[in-house]
Design a protein around this motif. Structure first.
Motif, PDB file in Angstrom:
ATOM      1  N   LYS A 128       0.752  -1.226  -0.059  1.00 14.67           N
ATOM      2  CA  LYS A 128      -0.040   0.158   0.092  1.00 14.67           C
ATOM      3  C   LYS A 128       1.024   1.119   0.032  1.00 14.67           C
ATOM      4  O   LYS A 128       0.458   2.001  -0.786  1.00 14.67           O
ATOM      5  CB  LYS A 128      -0.983   0.001   1.197  1.00 14.67           C
ATOM      6  N   SER A 129       1.869   1.171   1.107  1.00 12.90           N
ATOM      7  CA  SER A 129       2.812   2.423   0.996  1.00 12.90           C
ATOM      8  C   SER A 129       3.398   2.650  -0.287  1.00 12.90           C
ATOM      9  O   SER A 129       3.731   3.911  -0.778  1.00 12.90           O
ATOM     10  CB  SER A 129       3.650   2.182   2.162  1.00 12.90           C
ATOM     11  N   ALA A 130       4.017   1.541  -0.733  1.00 17.24           N
ATOM     12  CA  ALA A 130       4.524   1.403  -2.179  1.00 17.24           C
ATOM     13  C   ALA A 130       3.816   2.116  -3.431  1.00 17.24           C
ATOM     14  O   ALA A 130       4.419   3.018  -4.168  1.00 17.24           O
ATOM     15  CB  ALA A 130       5.374   0.168  -2.431  1.00 17.24           C
ATOM     16  N   PHE A 135       2.807   7.024  -6.634  1.00 18.70           N
ATOM     17  CA  PHE A 135       1.782   8.133  -7.350  1.00 18.70           C
ATOM     18  C   PHE A 135       2.256   9.479  -6.791  1.00 18.70           C
ATOM     19  O   PHE A 135       1.891  10.444  -7.325  1.00 18.70           O
ATOM     20  CB  PHE A 135       0.279   7.915  -6.980  1.00 18.70           C
ATOM     21  N   LEU A 136       2.919   9.510  -5.589  1.00 15.51           N
ATOM     22  CA  LEU A 136       3.335  10.887  -4.993  1.00 15.51           C
ATOM     23  C   LEU A 136       4.816  11.049  -5.515  1.00 15.51           C
ATOM     24  O   LEU A 136       5.327  11.945  -5.036  1.00 15.51           O
ATOM     25  CB  LEU A 136       3.184  10.856  -3.775  1.00 15.51           C
ATOM     26  N   ARG A 137       5.263  10.358  -6.518  1.00 17.23           N
ATOM     27  CA  ARG A 137       6.411  10.427  -7.222  1.00 17.23           C
ATOM     28  C   ARG A 137       7.782  10.205  -6.312  1.00 17.23           C
ATOM     29  O   ARG A 137       9.086  10.855  -6.530  1.00 17.23           O
ATOM     30  CB  ARG A 137       6.613  11.951  -7.960  1.00 17.23           C
ATOM     31  N   GLY A 138       7.550   9.414  -5.458  1.00 18.26           N
ATOM     32  CA  GLY A 138       8.693   9.030  -4.685  1.00 18.26           C
ATOM     33  C   GLY A 138       9.290  10.179  -3.879  1.00 18.26           C
ATOM     34  O   GLY A 138      10.378  10.264  -3.451  1.00 18.26           O
ATOM     35  N   ASP A 157       1.988  17.218  -3.129  1.00 14.24           N
ATOM     36  CA  ASP A 157       2.793  18.623  -2.778  1.00 14.24           C
ATOM     37  C   ASP A 157       2.590  19.594  -3.819  1.00 14.24           C
ATOM     38  O   ASP A 157       2.611  20.878  -3.660  1.00 14.24           O
ATOM     39  CB  ASP A 157       4.324  18.168  -2.857  1.00 14.24           C
ATOM     40  N   ASN A 158       2.059  18.929  -5.144  1.00 12.87           N
ATOM     41  CA  ASN A 158       1.747  20.138  -6.335  1.00 12.87           C
ATOM     42  C   ASN A 158       0.270  20.519  -6.068  1.00 12.87           C
ATOM     43  O   ASN A 158      -0.599  19.588  -6.029  1.00 12.87           O
ATOM     44  CB  ASN A 158       1.804  19.115  -7.686  1.00 12.87           C
ATOM     45  N   ARG A 296       6.365   4.793 -10.840  1.00 11.39           N
ATOM     46  CA  ARG A 296       7.020   5.951 -10.417  1.00 11.39           C
ATOM     47  C   ARG A 296       7.619   6.883 -11.687  1.00 11.39           C
ATOM     48  O   ARG A 296       7.372   8.146 -11.763  1.00 11.39           O
ATOM     49  CB  ARG A 296       7.777   6.073  -9.340  1.00 11.39           C
ATOM     50  N   ARG A 297       8.293   6.253 -12.366  1.00  8.97           N
ATOM     51  CA  ARG A 297       9.192   6.700 -13.234  1.00  8.97           C
ATOM     52  C   ARG A 297       8.141   7.374 -14.599  1.00  8.97           C
ATOM     53  O   ARG A 297       8.165   8.487 -15.202  1.00  8.97           O
ATOM     54  CB  ARG A 297      10.034   5.871 -13.976  1.00  8.97           C
TER      55      ARG A 297
END
Length: 332
Positions: A128-130, A135-138, A157-158, A296-297
């Motif tokens: 779940k955290s991963a 999605f939050l770009r790491g 953050d955006n 993420r990428r």
């Protein structure tokens, strides 16, 4: 080693859907969640427009929802495991939350009508955290709700990104009625649910799937840590998994073996989920096999070259198209 992803149409769909959702958020033209709108037509009629056309339409919808809810309870008595998808978009819950329960859930989850809310559920160590971190770009803000009782909320953050993520703590098998688990956590408020699993779907997972169908909430079944799963499958092909050749094959030095084991891993995952859904009387639906770093990428740059692709693009396409369909006025 990373296979080339050439489905340009899928990539274009992802980009177009995200642009549509983003523009609706920036221009403040985001439509309300259809599930939330239907619930409020029953629970909070005083917030609807006074006696105008919209008011009467909402009241007609509310009566239809109540009729369907009664029929669903009757079907539950006759066929306790059978659930069909709501193709017309109407919700048909077994039990509608009270006004107090509904307002308490919104306050507890810090629900904001103009944002897109995603719930991430699953057993311990299911990733779940991963998933949220990808999605939050790491950005490193995601902790773990595995050993906590409360839900962890993560806004992007955006400030121009409308997505808010909720990590729900792992829950043992629910002993009560399946709708109680769903309603107690306010899952009807979410625009979509990401249901993560490892090898088998639990009874709690089944409860979530069944009630997502009843509340017309999109749900995505996801298996994370795909690359590590394939690596284990490659090692299992050798009599001595610790040998130099076995380790090299797991690192991708034998592409033919890697691809064979990858295909078997993905197909085995889909077959297991398909059987579990059939056993529970649930409609068949896709399962997404996902590698965190690839996802993420793709989110950061849209470039997944050199990485192993699984179902990351398809997951992005389907979730964004569902958001576009439910929350914007643009239909492709």
């Amino acid at each position: 080693m990373g296979n080339n992803f050439s489905a340009a149409s899928t990539v274009n769909q992802v980009l177009q859907a995200f642009e549509t959702v983003h523009n609706a958020f920036i221009s403040q033209t985001m439509r309300p969640s259809p599930t939330v709108q239907q619930l409020e037509s029953i629970l909070l009629p005083h917030v609807q427009e006074q006696r105008g056309p919209c008011y009467w339409q909402n009241r007609m919808n509310a009566r239809e929802i109540l009729r369907r809810s009664r029929r669903e309870r009757q079907c539950l008595d006759e066929e306790p495991h059978l659930v069909c998808p709501t193709e017309d978009g109407f919700i048909r819950p077994i039990k509608i939350p009270t006004v107090k329960e509904y307002l308490t859930a919104k306050q507890h989850l810090q629900y904001e009508a103009d944002f897109i809310h995603f719930a991430v559920l699953g057993a311990a160590q299911s990733g779940k955290s991963a998933l949220i971190d990808a999605f939050l770009r790491g950005n490193g803000r995601v902790g773990s709700a595995e050993n906590e009782e409360k839900v962890a909320r993560y806004a992007d953050d955006n400030l121009d990104c409308p997505f808010v993520w909720y990590e729900f703590p792992s829950t043992p098998t629910h002993a009560g009625a399946d709708w109680e688990y769903f309603a107690a956590r306010g899952l009807y408020l979410f625009d979509a649910v990401f249901l993560l699993f490892d090898k088998l779907l639990t009874q709690t997972d089944v409860a979530v799937l069944r009630n997502c169908a009843r509340f017309a909430v999109p749900v995505y079944i996801v298996r994370m840590d795909a690359r590590a799963g394939v690596e284990r499958a490659v090692l299992d092909a050798f009599a001595s998994p610790t040998s130099e050749r076995a380790r090299g094959a797991a690192a991708g030095l034998e592409p033919r073996l890697w691809q064979k084991r990858k295909n078997a891993y993905v197909q085995g995952t889909r077959t297991a989920v398909e059987k579990a859904l059939q056993d529970e009387g649930l409609p068949d639906q896709r399962v997404y096999v996902v590698e965190q770093e690839t996802l993420r990428r793709l989110i950061v740059s849209g470039d997944g070259s050199g990485l192993e692709h699984f179902d990351e693009w398809e997951l992005l396409r389907d979730m964004l198209n569902d958001v576009r369909r439910r929350r914007t006025s643009v239909q492709f």
